[in-house]
Motif scaffolding. Structure first.
Motif, PDB file in Angstrom:
ATOM      1  N   ARG A 126     -27.991  -2.235 -21.820  1.00  0.00           N
ATOM      2  CA  ARG A 126     -29.237  -2.907 -22.173  1.00  0.00           C
ATOM      3  C   ARG A 126     -30.083  -2.007 -23.064  1.00  0.00           C
ATOM      4  O   ARG A 126     -29.906  -0.794 -23.073  1.00  0.00           O
ATOM      5  CB  ARG A 126     -30.017  -3.255 -20.904  1.00  0.00           C
ATOM      6  N   ALA A 127     -31.002  -2.627 -23.781  1.00  0.00           N
ATOM      7  CA  ALA A 127     -31.893  -1.825 -24.611  1.00  0.00           C
ATOM      8  C   ALA A 127     -32.738  -0.900 -23.746  1.00  0.00           C
ATOM      9  O   ALA A 127     -32.888   0.292 -24.055  1.00  0.00           O
ATOM     10  CB  ALA A 127     -32.784  -2.731 -25.450  1.00  0.00           C
ATOM     11  N   ASP A 128     -33.282  -1.440 -22.652  1.00  0.00           N
ATOM     12  CA  ASP A 128     -34.142  -0.654 -21.772  1.00  0.00           C
ATOM     13  C   ASP A 128     -33.839  -0.975 -20.319  1.00  0.00           C
ATOM     14  O   ASP A 128     -33.976  -2.127 -19.890  1.00  0.00           O
ATOM     15  CB  ASP A 128     -35.620  -0.957 -22.050  1.00  0.00           C
ATOM     16  N   SER A 129     -33.416   0.007 -19.571  1.00  0.00           N
ATOM     17  CA  SER A 129     -33.228  -0.125 -18.131  1.00  0.00           C
ATOM     18  C   SER A 129     -32.934   1.237 -17.536  1.00  0.00           C
ATOM     19  O   SER A 129     -32.050   1.948 -18.015  1.00  0.00           O
ATOM     20  CB  SER A 129     -32.075  -1.083 -17.796  1.00  0.00           C
ATOM     21  N   LEU A 130     -33.663   1.574 -16.475  1.00  0.00           N
ATOM     22  CA  LEU A 130     -33.398   2.808 -15.747  1.00  0.00           C
ATOM     23  C   LEU A 130     -32.644   2.536 -14.453  1.00  0.00           C
ATOM     24  O   LEU A 130     -32.466   3.443 -13.639  1.00  0.00           O
ATOM     25  CB  LEU A 130     -34.716   3.535 -15.446  1.00  0.00           C
ATOM     26  N   TRP A 141     -30.379   2.092 -23.023  1.00  0.00           N
ATOM     27  CA  TRP A 141     -30.482   3.109 -24.067  1.00  0.00           C
ATOM     28  C   TRP A 141     -31.806   3.862 -23.929  1.00  0.00           C
ATOM     29  O   TRP A 141     -31.861   5.067 -24.055  1.00  0.00           O
ATOM     30  CB  TRP A 141     -30.377   2.452 -25.447  1.00  0.00           C
ATOM     31  N   ASN A 142     -32.882   3.092 -23.711  1.00  0.00           N
ATOM     32  CA  ASN A 142     -34.191   3.648 -23.367  1.00  0.00           C
ATOM     33  C   ASN A 142     -34.806   4.473 -24.494  1.00  0.00           C
ATOM     34  O   ASN A 142     -35.225   5.622 -24.313  1.00  0.00           O
ATOM     35  CB  ASN A 142     -34.105   4.446 -22.063  1.00  0.00           C
ATOM     36  N   PRO A 177     -27.220   6.835 -22.888  1.00  0.00           N
ATOM     37  CA  PRO A 177     -25.752   6.806 -22.958  1.00  0.00           C
ATOM     38  C   PRO A 177     -25.166   7.779 -23.963  1.00  0.00           C
ATOM     39  O   PRO A 177     -24.011   8.194 -23.830  1.00  0.00           O
ATOM     40  CB  PRO A 177     -25.429   5.358 -23.335  1.00  0.00           C
ATOM     41  N   LEU A 178     -25.949   8.172 -24.963  1.00  0.00           N
ATOM     42  CA  LEU A 178     -25.481   9.183 -25.910  1.00  0.00           C
ATOM     43  C   LEU A 178     -25.230  10.502 -25.183  1.00  0.00           C
ATOM     44  O   LEU A 178     -24.203  11.159 -25.390  1.00  0.00           O
ATOM     45  CB  LEU A 178     -26.506   9.363 -27.021  1.00  0.00           C
ATOM     46  N   HIS A 179     -26.147  10.880 -24.305  1.00  0.00           N
ATOM     47  CA  HIS A 179     -25.978  12.130 -23.570  1.00  0.00           C
ATOM     48  C   HIS A 179     -24.812  12.038 -22.580  1.00  0.00           C
ATOM     49  O   HIS A 179     -24.089  13.016 -22.369  1.00  0.00           O
ATOM     50  CB  HIS A 179     -27.276  12.483 -22.861  1.00  0.00           C
TER      51      HIS A 179
END
Length: 216
Positions: free
Chosen positions: A36-40, A81-82, A88-90
């Motif tokens: 998702r674009a934003d989700s913790l 992604w947040n 997810p890059l990390h």
């Protein structure tokens, strides 16, 4: 789970989730599912985005019957992604580092869908990465491309995608090619974002593309 990539050792399991683990490893394929674009919220392996990649893993395994290509997936800590956190890059960077510590610096092909495609494209500058297959990737305006110089890149995107933009993907491929990537865009007529329409075509094409990207 153990692997004999350089004679002995164990596959690390922080962000790296091994699938097929050969006794000796000459190359690896790493899968990055969507999100998702934003989700913790914590990312779980039974979420739909993760499950959707399983048939692609099977198709790649069938297209690469050699027993010396390791298949694995990235474990995300959270679903989104947040923004600047680029979570997810990390996770992808950690998975690649775990892989290198486990089996050495073997060439790696990344296969990413949607958010995972964005992460795969971003992390492609890692020295071990030789190629990327991006499936309906999320390519916002201004995404960097310099890291793809010298890499092989294939993007598959359906023309009925209403979640990520196939036009943006095509533009990204053009910019990556101008920056020195061996880049190719392939349209999937009738294809949707979840890759459920014409699913067999998506799976077969992904298998054949990855088989061609893995160095011999």
């Amino acid at each position: 789970m153990t692997v004999d990539g350089r004679g002995s050792g164990a596959v690390r399991t922080g962000a790296l989730v091994p699938g097929r683990v050969p006794s000796r490893v000459r190359a690896a394929v790493l899968f990055l599912h969507g999100g998702r674009a934003d989700s913790l919220a914590t990312s779980r392996p039974w979420h739909a985005a993760a499950l959707r990649m399983r048939p692609f893993e099977g198709a790649v395994a069938a297209a690469l019957p050699d027993d010396d290509v390791l298949l694995a997936r990235v474990r995300y800590r959270v679903r989104g992604w947040n923004g600047g956190a680029a979570d997810p890059l990390h996770d992808a960077e950690e998975a690649l580092a775990d892989l290198a510590r486990s089996v050495g610096e073997v060439p790696v092909v990344l296969v990413g869908h949607s958010m995972g495609g964005r992460a795969a494209l971003r992390v492609a500058g890692t020295p071990s990465v030789s190629g990327v297959l991006a499936l309906a990737p999320w390519c916002p305006d201004g995404e960097p491309v310099a890291q793809l110089r010298g890499r092989d890149l294939v993007v598959l995107h359906g023309d009925r995608d209403r979640v990520t933009d196939p036009v943006a993907s095509r533009s990204f491929v053009e910019r990556a090619g101008a920056a020195g990537a061996r880049a190719e865009f392939r349209n999937v007529p009738g294809g949707d974002h979840a890759m459920l329409r014409r699913a067999g075509f998506w799976h077969r094409t992904a298998g054949s593309v990855v088989a061609g990207l893995v160095p011999r």
